[in-house]
Motif scaffolding. Structure first.
Motif, PDB file in Angstrom:
ATOM      1  N   ARG A 178       0.851  -1.183   0.000  1.00 10.20           N
ATOM      2  CA  ARG A 178       0.000   0.000   0.000  1.00 10.20           C
ATOM      3  C   ARG A 178       0.890   1.238   0.000  1.00 10.20           C
ATOM      4  NH1 ARG A 178      -2.717  -3.118   3.738  1.00 10.20           N
ATOM      5  NH2 ARG A 178      -1.858  -1.926   5.473  1.00 10.20           N
ATOM      6  N   LEU A 179       0.866   1.988  -1.097  1.00  9.13           N
ATOM      7  CA  LEU A 179       1.609   3.231  -1.205  1.00  9.13           C
ATOM      8  C   LEU A 179       0.714   4.394  -0.809  1.00  9.13           C
ATOM      9  CD1 LEU A 179       3.365   2.719  -4.669  1.00  9.13           C
ATOM     10  CD2 LEU A 179       4.117   1.926  -2.428  1.00  9.13           C
ATOM     11  N   SER A 180       1.335   5.455  -0.295  1.00  9.00           N
ATOM     12  CA  SER A 180       0.556   6.656  -0.034  1.00  9.00           C
ATOM     13  C   SER A 180       0.103   7.250  -1.359  1.00  9.00           C
ATOM     14  CB  SER A 180       1.404   7.676   0.738  1.00  9.00           C
ATOM     15  OG  SER A 180       2.404   8.235  -0.114  1.00  9.00           O
ATOM     16  N   ALA A 181      -0.878   8.153  -1.307  1.00 10.62           N
ATOM     17  CA  ALA A 181      -1.403   8.746  -2.533  1.00 10.62           C
ATOM     18  C   ALA A 181      -0.303   9.466  -3.313  1.00 10.62           C
ATOM     19  CB  ALA A 181      -2.538   9.710  -2.193  1.00 10.62           C
ATOM     20  N   ARG A 182       0.572  10.193  -2.612  1.00  9.20           N
ATOM     21  CA  ARG A 182       1.646  10.922  -3.285  1.00  9.20           C
ATOM     22  C   ARG A 182       2.701   9.987  -3.845  1.00  9.20           C
ATOM     23  NH1 ARG A 182       0.973  15.422  -5.449  1.00  9.20           N
ATOM     24  NH2 ARG A 182       3.044  16.239  -5.011  1.00  9.20           N
ATOM     25  N   GLN A 183       3.018   8.910  -3.110  1.00  2.00           N
ATOM     26  CA  GLN A 183       3.975   7.940  -3.614  1.00  2.00           C
ATOM     27  C   GLN A 183       3.446   7.271  -4.878  1.00  2.00           C
ATOM     28  OE1 GLN A 183       4.487   5.367  -0.257  1.00  2.00           O
ATOM     29  NE2 GLN A 183       5.604   6.896   0.940  1.00  2.00           N
ATOM     30  N   LEU A 184       2.164   6.889  -4.854  1.00  2.00           N
ATOM     31  CA  LEU A 184       1.565   6.223  -6.007  1.00  2.00           C
ATOM     32  C   LEU A 184       1.532   7.152  -7.215  1.00  2.00           C
ATOM     33  CD1 LEU A 184       0.161   3.767  -7.198  1.00  2.00           C
ATOM     34  CD2 LEU A 184      -1.998   4.626  -6.263  1.00  2.00           C
ATOM     35  N   GLU A 185       1.121   8.394  -7.015  1.00  3.62           N
ATOM     36  CA  GLU A 185       1.052   9.357  -8.118  1.00  3.62           C
ATOM     37  C   GLU A 185       2.432   9.599  -8.711  1.00  3.62           C
ATOM     38  OE1 GLU A 185       0.150  13.351  -6.975  1.00  3.62           O
ATOM     39  OE2 GLU A 185      -0.663  13.864  -8.947  1.00  3.62           O
ATOM     40  N   THR A 186       3.425   9.795  -7.850  1.00  3.72           N
ATOM     41  CA  THR A 186       4.781  10.065  -8.320  1.00  3.72           C
ATOM     42  C   THR A 186       5.345   8.871  -9.077  1.00  3.72           C
ATOM     43  OG1 THR A 186       5.143  11.498  -6.398  1.00  3.72           O
ATOM     44  CG2 THR A 186       7.084  10.793  -7.602  1.00  3.72           C
ATOM     45  N   PHE A 187       5.132   7.662  -8.550  1.00  3.49           N
ATOM     46  CA  PHE A 187       5.653   6.464  -9.209  1.00  3.49           C
ATOM     47  C   PHE A 187       4.993   6.254 -10.566  1.00  3.49           C
ATOM     48  CE2 PHE A 187       7.972   2.546  -9.125  1.00  3.49           C
ATOM     49  CZ  PHE A 187       7.196   1.657  -9.851  1.00  3.49           C
ATOM     50  N   ARG A 188       3.697   6.438 -10.631  1.00  4.25           N
ATOM     51  CA  ARG A 188       2.979   6.248 -11.897  1.00  4.25           C
ATOM     52  C   ARG A 188       3.455   7.233 -12.965  1.00  4.25           C
ATOM     53  NH1 ARG A 188      -3.323   5.398  -9.907  1.00  4.25           N
ATOM     54  NH2 ARG A 188      -3.228   3.114  -9.706  1.00  4.25           N
ATOM     55  N   ILE A 189       3.581   8.512 -12.586  1.00  2.38           N
ATOM     56  CA  ILE A 189       4.015   9.512 -13.556  1.00  2.38           C
ATOM     57  C   ILE A 189       5.454   9.249 -13.980  1.00  2.38           C
ATOM     58  CG2 ILE A 189       4.556  11.966 -13.824  1.00  2.38           C
ATOM     59  CD1 ILE A 189       2.082  12.607 -12.219  1.00  2.38           C
ATOM     60  N   ALA A 190       6.308   8.872 -13.025  1.00  2.00           N
ATOM     61  CA  ALA A 190       7.703   8.567 -13.360  1.00  2.00           C
ATOM     62  C   ALA A 190       7.777   7.427 -14.368  1.00  2.00           C
ATOM     63  CB  ALA A 190       8.477   8.219 -12.095  1.00  2.00           C
ATOM     64  N   HIS A 191       6.967   6.399 -14.161  1.00  2.00           N
ATOM     65  CA  HIS A 191       6.957   5.267 -15.083  1.00  2.00           C
ATOM     66  C   HIS A 191       6.423   5.685 -16.451  1.00  2.00           C
ATOM     67  CE1 HIS A 191       5.355   1.535 -16.924  1.00  2.00           C
ATOM     68  NE2 HIS A 191       6.467   1.004 -16.402  1.00  2.00           N
ATOM     69  N   THR A 192       5.347   6.457 -16.454  1.00  2.00           N
ATOM     70  CA  THR A 192       4.743   6.894 -17.720  1.00  2.00           C
ATOM     71  C   THR A 192       5.702   7.776 -18.517  1.00  2.00           C
ATOM     72  OG1 THR A 192       2.530   6.824 -16.739  1.00  2.00           O
ATOM     73  CG2 THR A 192       2.800   8.137 -18.741  1.00  2.00           C
ATOM     74  N   ARG A 193       6.453   8.630 -17.835  1.00  2.00           N
ATOM     75  CA  ARG A 193       7.353   9.557 -18.524  1.00  2.00           C
ATOM     76  C   ARG A 193       8.686   8.926 -18.895  1.00  2.00           C
ATOM     77  NH1 ARG A 193       3.037  11.232 -18.582  1.00  2.00           N
ATOM     78  NH2 ARG A 193       2.231  13.204 -17.755  1.00  2.00           N
ATOM     79  N   GLY A 194       8.867   7.648 -18.589  1.00  2.00           N
ATOM     80  CA  GLY A 194      10.080   6.958 -19.005  1.00  2.00           C
ATOM     81  C   GLY A 194      11.246   7.071 -18.053  1.00  2.00           C
TER      82      GLY A 194
END
Length: 218
Positions: free
Chosen positions: A155-171
């Motif tokens: 379970r990631l915090s909301a900010r951790q999840l958002e940051t990880f998802r965007i980092a992955h999407t942006r390469g």
């Protein structure tokens, strides 16, 4: 079959230790003794307390993590809430029990979703209870028949999840990297160091969770 994970304030030794030492404790009960996985930044003090209170047969410690077998069953040290309701509704408790910061998490299996609702209502009459997860079990795993994504992924915090998802999407995790933490920070409205902190915490949680289940791939 249906499964739910309930979290509520708990009494007893394990809950008290998790609260005092800011620890996460997973407990597999074997009636006469228990297997514990413990994580705490005050591990030496917590280990000494366990040795004094219940005795330890065998232990493996690495940094802030400990796997140990106790001399006696720890569940008898607490005033349990959930087990009575499980028996009344024909539900099963799925190990391990998880204690974190004085709260207990219990994963419950039922044949009827109404039974899970009844367990929840019974607990709610006695204490404040949260439902952390609820799902219907539709598939099997060859090694652990009731293993689902919520068992493997942390379970990631909301900010951790958002940051990880965007980092992955942006390469960010491509080789070579297609973006930087500074650019990610501009997109998220935070500075570079904040992005790096969120990513480190998310990566650490994901790595720790997956490491516990890699044996299923062997």
């Amino acid at each position: 079959m249906y499964e739910a994970t309930f979290e509520f304030q708990a009494d007893g030794l394990v809950a008290a230790l998790s609260r005092e030492y800011d620890a996460a404790i997973q407990l597999w009960c074997n009636e006469h003794c228990d297997l514990l996985y413990v994580r705490s930044e005050r591990m030496d003090d917590l280990r000494s307390e366990l040795e004094e209170q219940v005795g330890l047969q065998e232990s493996i410690q690495e940094g802030n993590q400990l796997v140990t077998v106790t001399d006696q069953c720890l569940r008898q040290e607490e005033q349990t809430l959930v087990e009575t309701h499980l028996a009344n509704e024909g539900c099963l408790s799925l190990p391990p029990l998880i204690y974190e910061s004085g709260r207990k998490q219990s994963k419950v299996l039922a044949l009827d979703p109404a039974a899970l609702t009844a367990v929840y209502n019974g607990l709610r009459q006695e204490t404040r209870v949260n439902v952390l997860a609820k799902r219907e079990i539709n598939g099997l795993h060859p090694e652990v028949p009731i293993l689902g994504l919520d068992d493997v992924l942390p379970r990631l915090s909301a900010r951790q999840l958002e940051t990880f998802r965007i980092a992955h999407t942006r390469g960010y995790y491509e080789l070579p990297r297609e973006t930087t933490t500074a650019k990610l920070g501009d997109e998220l409205g935070v500075n570079r160091r904040t992005v790096e902190e969120h990513l480190r915490r998310a990566e650490n949680k994901i790595a720790a969770a997956l490491a516990n289940h890699l044996t299923l791939l062997q």
